[in-house]
Motif scaffolding. Structure first.
Motif: not given
Length: 144
Positions: A96-98, A114-120
């Motif tokens: 997701l980019t913010l 702002i870049t969000l990366r979440a490892k699921v």
């Protein structure tokens, strides 16, 4: 509190030579718990201009919950949930980019900067399972 099916969340932004680093840090901190430490790397752009990369990795479940709770405040949160199929990669990462400018004002919003990366977490590590786990966790956040 419910479990959080994420191994970690990474947030990253760039501070370009034309920007004030304290303001960029404040924008990133919109999504971070108060005590969170930032990593800071100085690099150079294509033309030799100075770029500071600010980032944070959140691995603690409470810290991840904090980020997820900030995402609930997105004006287009329902659209974000509808797009989960496109936002989770084959390696089970949610992207997701913010908006950095809105974040500086304390307003969570999708955009650029702002870049969000979440490892699921997904067992087995398949994209479809990751999408379902992320969807369940993110929809549950709105009902808690």
């Amino acid at each position: 509190m419910s479990s959080v099916p994420f191994h970690y969340v990474d947030l990253r932004t760039f501070c370009y030579a034309t920007e004030d680093e304290k303001r960029v840090e404040a924008a990133l901190r919109t999504y971070l718990p108060e005590e969170c430490e930032l990593d800071r790397q100085v690099t150079a752009g294509h033309h030799g201009d100075r770029i500071v990369v600010l980032s944070a990795r959140l691995e603690n479940a409470d810290d991840v919950r904090y980020v997820l709770d900030r995402l609930i405040e997105l004006p287009d949160y329902d659209a974000f949930l509808d797009e989960l199929d496109e936002r989770v990669s084959e390696d089970c990462s949610l992207y997701l980019t913010l908006d950095k400018q809105a974040a500086f004002r304390g307003e969570p919003r999708q955009g650029d900067g702002i870049t969000l990366r979440a490892k699921v977490e997904a067992y087995p590590a398949k994209r479809e399972a990751a999408v379902e786990n992320a969807r369940e966790a993110l929809e549950t956040r709105t009902t808690e």
